[in-house]
Design a protein around this motif. Structure first.
Motif, short mmCIF file in Angstrom:
data_model
loop_
_atom_site.label_atom_id
_atom_site.label_comp_id
_atom_site.label_asym_id
_atom_site.label_seq_id
_atom_site.Cartn_x
_atom_site.Cartn_y
_atom_site.Cartn_z
N LEU A 8 0.87 -1.18 0.00
CA LEU A 8 0.00 0.00 0.00
C LEU A 8 0.91 1.23 0.00
O LEU A 8 1.54 1.53 1.02
CB LEU A 8 -0.93 0.01 1.21
CG LEU A 8 -1.93 1.18 1.24
CD1 LEU A 8 -2.93 1.02 0.11
CD2 LEU A 8 -2.66 1.24 2.58
N GLN A 9 0.98 1.88 -1.15
CA GLN A 9 1.74 3.13 -1.26
C GLN A 9 0.84 4.28 -0.86
O GLN A 9 -0.23 4.46 -1.45
CB GLN A 9 2.24 3.32 -2.69
CG GLN A 9 2.99 4.62 -2.92
CD GLN A 9 4.32 4.66 -2.18
OE1 GLN A 9 5.06 3.68 -2.16
NE2 GLN A 9 4.63 5.80 -1.56
N MET A 10 1.26 5.03 0.13
CA MET A 10 0.45 6.12 0.67
C MET A 10 1.18 7.44 0.45
O MET A 10 2.26 7.65 1.00
CB MET A 10 0.18 5.90 2.16
CG MET A 10 -0.42 4.54 2.48
SD MET A 10 -0.90 4.36 4.20
CE MET A 10 0.69 4.47 4.98
N ASN A 11 0.60 8.29 -0.35
CA ASN A 11 1.18 9.61 -0.66
C ASN A 11 0.28 10.71 -0.14
O ASN A 11 -0.88 10.49 0.18
CB ASN A 11 1.36 9.75 -2.17
CG ASN A 11 2.30 8.73 -2.76
OD1 ASN A 11 3.25 8.29 -2.11
ND2 ASN A 11 2.04 8.34 -4.00
N SER A 12 0.84 11.90 -0.07
CA SER A 12 0.09 13.08 0.39
C SER A 12 -0.65 12.80 1.69
O SER A 12 -1.84 13.10 1.84
CB SER A 12 -0.91 13.52 -0.69
OG SER A 12 -0.25 13.81 -1.90
N LEU A 13 0.07 12.24 2.62
CA LEU A 13 -0.54 11.82 3.88
C LEU A 13 -1.06 13.01 4.68
O LEU A 13 -0.45 14.10 4.68
CB LEU A 13 0.44 11.00 4.70
CG LEU A 13 0.60 9.56 4.21
CD1 LEU A 13 1.88 8.94 4.74
CD2 LEU A 13 -0.61 8.73 4.61
#
Length: 125
Positions: free
Chosen positions: A80-85
């Protein structure tokens, strides 16, 4: 026996990125869909994403466009790639196996039979 083990959690500033991993054993990943859920303190468990056995992905509204789920069956791992957290992404994240095999209709907890122990993600400045 069936096991799912999450890793990759940690603390990050708002706007940052993390990649979670879900390593599985005890079953053939190729034939199963895998979901990611999260649970924040005092809140109900929320479905985040789901990837079918053939790689089709579905996402919860709150993470669409920011999170991406992928799978590597050879490595027996789902990511699970999580960006702009955002701070509201802070939670314990769990991966879970679809009890129906390759395709679950919804990202809801009763449709998943085996769960990992969870990994903490904290987004804070």
């Amino acid at each position: 026996q069936v096991q799912l083990v999450e890793s990759g959690g940690g603390s990050v500033q708002p706007g940052g990125s993390l990649r979670l991993s879900c390593a599985v054993s005890g079953f053939t990943l190729d034939y199963y869909g895998i979901a990611w859920f999260r649970q924040a303190p005092g809140k109900e468990r929320e479905g985040v994403s789901y990837i079918t056995s053939d790689g089709t992905t579905y996402y919860g509204e709150s993470v669409k466009g920011r999170f991406t789920s992928t799978r590597d069956n050879a490595k027996k791992t789902v990511y699970l790639q999580m960006n702009s957290l955002k701070p509201e992404d802070t939670a314990v994240y769990y991966c879970a196996r679809c009890r129906f095999g390759g395709r679950c209709a919804y990202i809801v907890a009763p449709d998943y039979d085996y769960w990992g122990q969870g990994t903490q993600v904290t987004v804070s400045s």
